[in-house]
Structures are given as C-alpha cells and as structure tokens.
Design a protein around this motif. Sequence first.
Motif, PDB file in Angstrom:
ATOM      1  N   LEU A   2       0.825  -1.200   0.000  1.00 16.61           N
ATOM      2  CA  LEU A   2       0.000   0.000   0.000  1.00 16.61           C
ATOM      3  C   LEU A   2       0.865   1.259   0.000  1.00 16.61           C
ATOM      4  O   LEU A   2       1.966   1.268   0.539  1.00 16.61           O
ATOM      5  CB  LEU A   2      -0.914   0.025   1.225  1.00 16.61           C
ATOM      6  CG  LEU A   2      -1.885  -1.142   1.409  1.00 16.61           C
ATOM      7  CD1 LEU A   2      -2.782  -0.887   2.605  1.00 16.61           C
ATOM      8  CD2 LEU A   2      -2.708  -1.372   0.153  1.00 16.61           C
ATOM      9  N   THR A   3       0.342   2.307  -0.590  1.00 10.25           N
ATOM     10  CA  THR A   3       1.010   3.596  -0.489  1.00 10.25           C
ATOM     11  C   THR A   3       0.874   4.118   0.937  1.00 10.25           C
ATOM     12  O   THR A   3       0.070   3.604   1.730  1.00 10.25           O
ATOM     13  CB  THR A   3       0.376   4.613  -1.448  1.00 10.25           C
ATOM     14  OG1 THR A   3      -0.984   4.837  -1.056  1.00 10.25           O
ATOM     15  CG2 THR A   3       0.419   4.111  -2.887  1.00 10.25           C
ATOM     16  N   SER A   4       1.627   5.149   1.265  1.00 13.81           N
ATOM     17  CA  SER A   4       1.561   5.702   2.625  1.00 13.81           C
ATOM     18  C   SER A   4       0.157   6.167   2.965  1.00 13.81           C
ATOM     19  O   SER A   4      -0.364   5.883   4.054  1.00 13.81           O
ATOM     20  CB  SER A   4       2.549   6.863   2.753  1.00 13.81           C
ATOM     21  OG  SER A   4       3.882   6.413   2.603  1.00 13.81           O
ATOM     22  N   ALA A   5      -0.484   6.881   2.036  1.00 11.75           N
ATOM     23  CA  ALA A   5      -1.828   7.396   2.301  1.00 11.75           C
ATOM     24  C   ALA A   5      -2.811   6.263   2.552  1.00 11.75           C
ATOM     25  O   ALA A   5      -3.657   6.343   3.457  1.00 11.75           O
ATOM     26  CB  ALA A   5      -2.292   8.256   1.128  1.00 11.75           C
ATOM     27  N   PHE A   6      -2.705   5.208   1.765  1.00  5.89           N
ATOM     28  CA  PHE A   6      -3.610   4.069   1.924  1.00  5.89           C
ATOM     29  C   PHE A   6      -3.292   3.314   3.217  1.00  5.89           C
ATOM     30  O   PHE A   6      -4.191   2.825   3.907  1.00  5.89           O
ATOM     31  CB  PHE A   6      -3.477   3.146   0.723  1.00  5.89           C
ATOM     32  CG  PHE A   6      -4.686   2.290   0.459  1.00  5.89           C
ATOM     33  CD1 PHE A   6      -5.717   2.181   1.382  1.00  5.89           C
ATOM     34  CD2 PHE A   6      -4.796   1.584  -0.730  1.00  5.89           C
ATOM     35  CE1 PHE A   6      -6.830   1.391   1.136  1.00  5.89           C
ATOM     36  CE2 PHE A   6      -5.902   0.788  -0.988  1.00  5.89           C
ATOM     37  CZ  PHE A   6      -6.913   0.690  -0.056  1.00  5.89           C
ATOM     38  N   LEU A   7      -2.025   3.202   3.556  1.00 10.37           N
ATOM     39  CA  LEU A   7      -1.621   2.500   4.778  1.00 10.37           C
ATOM     40  C   LEU A   7      -2.222   3.149   6.012  1.00 10.37           C
ATOM     41  O   LEU A   7      -2.745   2.453   6.888  1.00 10.37           O
ATOM     42  CB  LEU A   7      -0.095   2.488   4.887  1.00 10.37           C
ATOM     43  CG  LEU A   7       0.484   1.916   6.177  1.00 10.37           C
ATOM     44  CD1 LEU A   7       0.122   0.446   6.328  1.00 10.37           C
ATOM     45  CD2 LEU A   7       1.998   2.111   6.226  1.00 10.37           C
ATOM     46  N   TYR A   8      -2.157   4.479   6.094  1.00  6.33           N
ATOM     47  CA  TYR A   8      -2.727   5.175   7.254  1.00  6.33           C
ATOM     48  C   TYR A   8      -4.220   4.876   7.380  1.00  6.33           C
ATOM     49  O   TYR A   8      -4.733   4.626   8.479  1.00  6.33           O
ATOM     50  CB  TYR A   8      -2.519   6.679   7.138  1.00  6.33           C
ATOM     51  CG  TYR A   8      -1.085   7.107   6.911  1.00  6.33           C
ATOM     52  CD1 TYR A   8      -0.025   6.427   7.492  1.00  6.33           C
ATOM     53  CD2 TYR A   8      -0.788   8.209   6.097  1.00  6.33           C
ATOM     54  CE1 TYR A   8       1.287   6.811   7.274  1.00  6.33           C
ATOM     55  CE2 TYR A   8       0.522   8.603   5.888  1.00  6.33           C
ATOM     56  CZ  TYR A   8       1.551   7.903   6.467  1.00  6.33           C
ATOM     57  OH  TYR A   8       2.838   8.291   6.245  1.00  6.33           O
ATOM     58  N   GLN A   9      -4.917   4.899   6.253  1.00  7.40           N
ATOM     59  CA  GLN A   9      -6.354   4.630   6.276  1.00  7.40           C
ATOM     60  C   GLN A   9      -6.649   3.192   6.690  1.00  7.40           C
ATOM     61  O   GLN A   9      -7.581   2.941   7.472  1.00  7.40           O
ATOM     62  CB  GLN A   9      -6.950   4.913   4.897  1.00  7.40           C
ATOM     63  CG  GLN A   9      -6.897   6.362   4.470  1.00  7.40           C
ATOM     64  CD  GLN A   9      -7.469   6.586   3.082  1.00  7.40           C
ATOM     65  OE1 GLN A   9      -8.323   5.828   2.621  1.00  7.40           O
ATOM     66  NE2 GLN A   9      -7.003   7.614   2.399  1.00  7.40           N
ATOM     67  N   PHE A  45      -3.621  10.472  14.289  1.00  9.23           N
ATOM     68  CA  PHE A  45      -2.892   9.837  15.391  1.00  9.23           C
ATOM     69  C   PHE A  45      -2.079   8.643  14.891  1.00  9.23           C
ATOM     70  O   PHE A  45      -0.980   8.375  15.395  1.00  9.23           O
ATOM     71  CB  PHE A  45      -3.870   9.398  16.479  1.00  9.23           C
ATOM     72  CG  PHE A  45      -4.595  10.544  17.127  1.00  9.23           C
ATOM     73  CD1 PHE A  45      -3.986  11.303  18.120  1.00  9.23           C
ATOM     74  CD2 PHE A  45      -5.875  10.884  16.727  1.00  9.23           C
ATOM     75  CE1 PHE A  45      -4.638  12.371  18.717  1.00  9.23           C
ATOM     76  CE2 PHE A  45      -6.541  11.954  17.316  1.00  9.23           C
ATOM     77  CZ  PHE A  45      -5.921  12.698  18.309  1.00  9.23           C
ATOM     78  N   VAL A  46      -2.621   7.929  13.898  1.00  6.17           N
ATOM     79  CA  VAL A  46      -1.853   6.852  13.265  1.00  6.17           C
ATOM     80  C   VAL A  46      -0.614   7.419  12.593  1.00  6.17           C
ATOM     81  O   VAL A  46       0.493   6.885  12.735  1.00  6.17           O
ATOM     82  CB  VAL A  46      -2.729   6.099  12.248  1.00  6.17           C
ATOM     83  CG1 VAL A  46      -1.885   5.112  11.434  1.00  6.17           C
ATOM     84  CG2 VAL A  46      -3.867   5.373  12.945  1.00  6.17           C
ATOM     85  N   GLN A  47      -0.777   8.516  11.872  1.00  2.00           N
ATOM     86  CA  GLN A  47       0.366   9.161  11.212  1.00  2.00           C
ATOM     87  C   GLN A  47       1.405   9.605  12.237  1.00  2.00           C
ATOM     88  O   GLN A  47       2.615   9.441  12.023  1.00  2.00           O
ATOM     89  CB  GLN A  47      -0.132  10.349  10.391  1.00  2.00           C
ATOM     90  CG  GLN A  47      -1.010   9.965   9.221  1.00  2.00           C
ATOM     91  CD  GLN A  47      -1.707  11.157   8.595  1.00  2.00           C
ATOM     92  OE1 GLN A  47      -2.119  12.084   9.283  1.00  2.00           O
ATOM     93  NE2 GLN A  47      -1.843  11.134   7.270  1.00  2.00           N
ATOM     94  N   LEU A  48       0.934  10.167  13.338  1.00  2.00           N
ATOM     95  CA  LEU A  48       1.841  10.623  14.382  1.00  2.00           C
ATOM     96  C   LEU A  48       2.610   9.457  14.983  1.00  2.00           C
ATOM     97  O   LEU A  48       3.820   9.554  15.236  1.00  2.00           O
ATOM     98  CB  LEU A  48       1.041  11.356  15.466  1.00  2.00           C
ATOM     99  CG  LEU A  48       1.823  12.193  16.478  1.00  2.00           C
ATOM    100  CD1 LEU A  48       2.528  13.346  15.779  1.00  2.00           C
ATOM    101  CD2 LEU A  48       0.896  12.707  17.566  1.00  2.00           C
ATOM    102  N   THR A  49       1.928   8.337  15.201  1.00  2.00           N
ATOM    103  CA  THR A  49       2.571   7.153  15.747  1.00  2.00           C
ATOM    104  C   THR A  49       3.666   6.621  14.820  1.00  2.00           C
ATOM    105  O   THR A  49       4.695   6.116  15.273  1.00  2.00           O
ATOM    106  CB  THR A  49       1.533   6.055  16.006  1.00  2.00           C
ATOM    107  OG1 THR A  49       0.538   6.553  16.900  1.00  2.00           O
ATOM    108  CG2 THR A  49       2.167   4.811  16.609  1.00  2.00           C
ATOM    109  N   LEU A  50       3.431   6.758  13.529  1.00  2.00           N
ATOM    110  CA  LEU A  50       4.403   6.295  12.536  1.00  2.00           C
ATOM    111  C   LEU A  50       5.447   7.362  12.206  1.00  2.00           C
ATOM    112  O   LEU A  50       6.212   7.211  11.249  1.00  2.00           O
ATOM    113  CB  LEU A  50       3.679   5.871  11.255  1.00  2.00           C
ATOM    114  CG  LEU A  50       2.726   4.677  11.400  1.00  2.00           C
ATOM    115  CD1 LEU A  50       2.000   4.418  10.090  1.00  2.00           C
ATOM    116  CD2 LEU A  50       3.471   3.427  11.855  1.00  2.00           C
TER     117      LEU A  50
END
Length: 263
Positions: free
Chosen positions: A28-35, A223-228
């Motif tokens: 997955l791309t980064s954007a898709f991974l976060y979702q 928050f997922v993005q922040l965690t990563l």
Amino acid sequence: MGLSIAAAALAFVGSIVGLSVDGIYDNLTSAFLYQALAQDIINAVVVAPTIVLCAILALRRSYRAGLLCLGAVAFTVYSYVIYTFSIPFGPIFLLWVGVLGLSLFALIGGLASINRQSSTGRFTHSRAAVVAAWTLLVVAGLFGLLWLSEDLPALLNGVRPQSVVDLALPTNPVHILDYAFFLPAAVLTSVGLLRRRAFAYPIAAAFLVFLLLTCMPILITPFVQLTLHEPASWGVMIPIGIVAAILVGVLSWFLATLHFERP
C-alpha cells in the motif's frame, strides 16, 4: 444476528492480524496505509464489539440495539468491499471475503426483518424525525459535493483525481460506493422520513450509525500518522469532529423518541 456476530468475530481477528503482523499492507502507499490501519483500529475497538453486544441485546428483544447493530453491519459491508476489492491479495484475503459475505447477508436479513407496520408507531417525536432526515440529507450531500469537487475537475482536465494517485488505485472505491449506493439510499431514506414512510424510520437510525462510524477512522488517522512519525493531517479533525458530534446528538435524540423497547 448470528451472521452479524460471526462477521464481527472474523473482522476482529482480521483487524488484529492487520495491525500486528508485518507484510499485510506492504504493497500500500503511505496514504492508503494510514487509512487501513485506522480502519483496523476502529473495526477491532469499536465496530466488532458494538455488533456483538447489540446483536446479543437484539436477540433479547431490544429494538434500539437492533437498529445500532444494523448500522454497524452496514458499515462493515461498506468497509470490506474496499478491503476485498482494493487491497492487494494477501494472506488474509479469504478472511476479508468471509467478513464481506457474512455481513452482507446479515444486512439483507436485517432489512428484510424490519416490521414496517410498527415502525412509525415506535418513533413518537415528529420533530426528531425531521431533524434526523435533514441531518442525513445534508451530511450525505456534503460528502457528495466533496467527491464531485475532486472528480469533476479531474474529468474535465483529463487527469486522475489526486486521491486516486495517492492510493495508487484505478479508481477511488469510496467515491464509487457513495455515488452508486450510499448517496441514493440516503436521499431516498431522508425523503421517506420527511414523508413519514414507515420503512424510513428504522433505516434512518441505522444510517446515522453508519455515518458516525464512517467519521471515526478519519478522526484517528492523524494519530496513526503521528505514531508512525509522519506529518499528521490535523486539518480534518475540526470539520469531521463537528459532523460526528452532530450525528451523536441527533442519533441519541432520535432513538430516545422510541415509544417502547419491546414489541
């Protein structure tokens, strides 16, 4: 209700695997991974437990719980259409297909079991019904305008929409599901509720649950993005948070107008 519980159990297992096992979302791309990660968190923490609890209560003749379960199951169908058709084939593909099949047939069974003759008499506050109808109509309309604001310019300019580029998919599955199913169904339900059609009362309540659950993965994605350790998209928090708060208030009021709990 048995199908709903089975779908929730499989979804819970799949979400835990998706969150804890490396390699599930490698393509997955980064954007898709976060979702995807945000969706798994909401599935495991909110949606699956809600379905199981509400299904058990509905089996004990709780009408409110049945409506909440119906909305959560509809959200599961919507989510797992995206899982099965958009995420590359992997080790838990068949599990995702199982969730989609179980939740789809649970949704069909739930809709077929609605007693339309008694629905209108259960909801005793006409103003709450009107507010629920307009809330559903406005929120659905806003999502539709948001998607059109991206898709129409892309079509006119002969390019792919930015969300499609970000997800690295042929098309945006959310836009397809909303254009083809969610938006027409939301409009039909809202108009039916304003006209006091019996079928619209329980379906509108389930729709409000569906919309509320739709907001939740969006709200936790930053928050997922922040965690990563990635830049967080905090800009979505205020508008989606406001929509979610309104949905909670309207749904609570609408369900509180139920005249009785047992048929």
